[in-house]
Scaffold this motif. Structure first.
Motif, short mmCIF file in Angstrom:
data_model
loop_
_atom_site.label_atom_id
_atom_site.label_comp_id
_atom_site.label_asym_id
_atom_site.label_seq_id
_atom_site.Cartn_x
_atom_site.Cartn_y
_atom_site.Cartn_z
N GLY A 99 0.71 -1.10 0.01
CA GLY A 99 -0.04 0.09 -0.03
C GLY A 99 0.88 1.29 0.14
O GLY A 99 2.08 1.20 -0.34
N LEU A 100 0.29 2.33 0.52
CA LEU A 100 0.99 3.71 0.43
C LEU A 100 1.45 4.05 1.86
O LEU A 100 0.56 3.94 2.92
CB LEU A 100 0.02 4.78 -0.15
N VAL A 101 2.53 4.47 2.16
CA VAL A 101 3.15 5.05 3.22
C VAL A 101 4.07 6.29 3.10
O VAL A 101 4.62 6.19 2.03
CB VAL A 101 3.78 3.81 4.10
N GLN A 102 4.03 6.96 4.13
CA GLN A 102 4.91 7.99 3.95
C GLN A 102 6.37 7.60 4.45
O GLN A 102 6.50 6.68 5.31
CB GLN A 102 4.54 8.95 5.10
N SER A 124 10.33 -1.03 7.88
CA SER A 124 10.26 -0.01 8.69
C SER A 124 11.43 1.03 8.17
O SER A 124 12.20 0.47 7.53
CB SER A 124 10.69 -0.20 10.30
N SER A 125 11.21 2.45 8.76
CA SER A 125 12.13 3.46 8.23
C SER A 125 12.07 3.42 6.60
O SER A 125 13.13 3.48 6.15
CB SER A 125 13.41 3.21 8.65
N LEU A 126 10.68 3.17 6.27
CA LEU A 126 10.79 3.29 4.75
C LEU A 126 10.94 4.41 3.94
O LEU A 126 10.88 5.72 4.54
CB LEU A 126 9.48 2.73 4.44
N LYS A 127 11.81 4.32 2.87
CA LYS A 127 12.48 5.48 1.73
C LYS A 127 11.96 5.24 0.75
O LYS A 127 11.24 4.41 0.15
CB LYS A 127 13.87 5.05 1.77
N PRO A 128 11.75 6.69 0.02
CA PRO A 128 11.07 6.64 -1.39
C PRO A 128 11.48 5.72 -2.19
O PRO A 128 10.95 4.84 -3.14
CB PRO A 128 11.08 8.02 -1.66
N GLU A 129 12.82 5.25 -2.32
CA GLU A 129 13.53 4.31 -3.01
C GLU A 129 13.05 2.87 -2.76
O GLU A 129 13.39 2.04 -3.41
CB GLU A 129 15.11 4.42 -2.84
N ASP A 130 12.01 2.70 -1.62
CA ASP A 130 11.74 1.20 -1.41
C ASP A 130 10.47 1.12 -2.17
O ASP A 130 9.91 -0.01 -2.32
CB ASP A 130 11.39 1.15 -0.08
N THR A 131 10.19 2.22 -2.75
CA THR A 131 8.82 1.95 -3.84
C THR A 131 9.10 0.86 -4.89
O THR A 131 10.05 0.97 -5.74
CB THR A 131 8.62 3.31 -4.48
N ALA A 132 8.23 0.06 -5.08
CA ALA A 132 8.53 -1.16 -5.94
C ALA A 132 7.31 -2.11 -5.81
O ALA A 132 6.33 -2.04 -4.92
CB ALA A 132 9.65 -1.81 -5.57
N VAL A 133 7.30 -3.07 -6.77
CA VAL A 133 6.37 -4.04 -6.66
C VAL A 133 6.88 -5.11 -5.85
O VAL A 133 8.08 -5.57 -6.30
CB VAL A 133 5.77 -4.62 -7.90
N TYR A 134 6.62 -5.80 -4.77
CA TYR A 134 7.35 -6.77 -4.08
C TYR A 134 6.65 -8.21 -4.25
O TYR A 134 5.43 -8.47 -4.32
CB TYR A 134 6.95 -6.55 -2.56
N LEU A 142 2.01 -3.85 -4.49
CA LEU A 142 2.74 -2.44 -4.75
C LEU A 142 2.96 -1.78 -3.39
O LEU A 142 2.10 -1.90 -2.43
CB LEU A 142 1.92 -1.72 -5.77
N VAL A 143 4.38 -1.66 -3.22
CA VAL A 143 4.40 -0.85 -2.09
C VAL A 143 4.95 0.58 -2.58
O VAL A 143 6.00 0.65 -3.22
CB VAL A 143 5.66 -1.51 -1.03
N THR A 144 4.42 1.65 -2.04
CA THR A 144 4.68 3.14 -2.60
C THR A 144 4.95 3.93 -1.37
O THR A 144 4.19 3.97 -0.46
CB THR A 144 3.42 3.66 -3.33
N VAL A 145 6.21 4.60 -1.22
CA VAL A 145 6.71 5.40 -0.10
C VAL A 145 6.65 6.76 -0.72
O VAL A 145 7.62 7.14 -1.51
CB VAL A 145 7.83 4.64 0.27
N SER A 146 5.81 7.39 0.03
CA SER A 146 5.86 8.88 -0.60
C SER A 146 6.79 9.78 0.13
O SER A 146 6.99 9.49 1.38
CB SER A 146 4.41 9.46 -0.32
N SER A 147 7.21 10.58 -0.03
CA SER A 147 8.42 11.68 0.61
C SER A 147 7.70 12.93 1.11
O SER A 147 6.41 13.15 0.89
CB SER A 147 9.32 12.32 -0.60
#
Length: 120
Positions: free
Chosen positions: A9-12, A82-92, A115-120
């Motif tokens: 999903g979507l996470v900051q 945890s401590s997710l970064k925008p560069e972790d955005t990908a399909v897992y 899909l994992v989406t990490v917003s900045s």
């Protein structure tokens, strides 16, 4: 036999997210299980893997932030991020080497991708 992934999903940025993946069907044994990720234009890459005995390996980019675990009784592998970064955005994608009971081919099985989406 199939792998069914859930979570994502979507996470900051800085947040946490969990993925799970269950192996379903008539299964004799499961050896290694793992998580891979893929971004557009790049090859699928290892995130983390865990053996049936619990030994783990992580990509350097996620060490200290992601934790892989498995429940052998449930034929399920987990990825705590945890401590997710925008560069972790990908399909897992989850992966497992499965030996089915009876008919069926032993080999690598893949989940459908989440899909994992990490917003900045």
């Amino acid at each position: 036999v199939q792998l069914q992934a859930s979570g994502g999903g979507l996470v900051q940025a800085g947040g946490s997210l969990s993925l799970s993946c269950a192996a379903l069907g008539s299964i004799f044994s499961i050896n290694g299980m793992g998580w891979y990720r893929q971004v557009p234009g790049k090859q699928r890459a290892l995130v983390a893997r865990i053996t049936s005995g619990g030994s783990t390996v992580y990509d350097d980019s996620v060490k200290g932030r992601f934790t892989i675990s498995r429940d052998n009784a449930k034929n399920t592998v987990y990825l705590q991020m945890s401590s997710l970064k925008p560069e972790d955005t990908a399909v897992y994608y989850c992966n497992a080497y499965i030996s089915p009971r009876g008919v069926g081919v032993a080999g690598d099985y893949w989940g459908q991708g989440t899909l994992v989406t990490v917003s900045s």
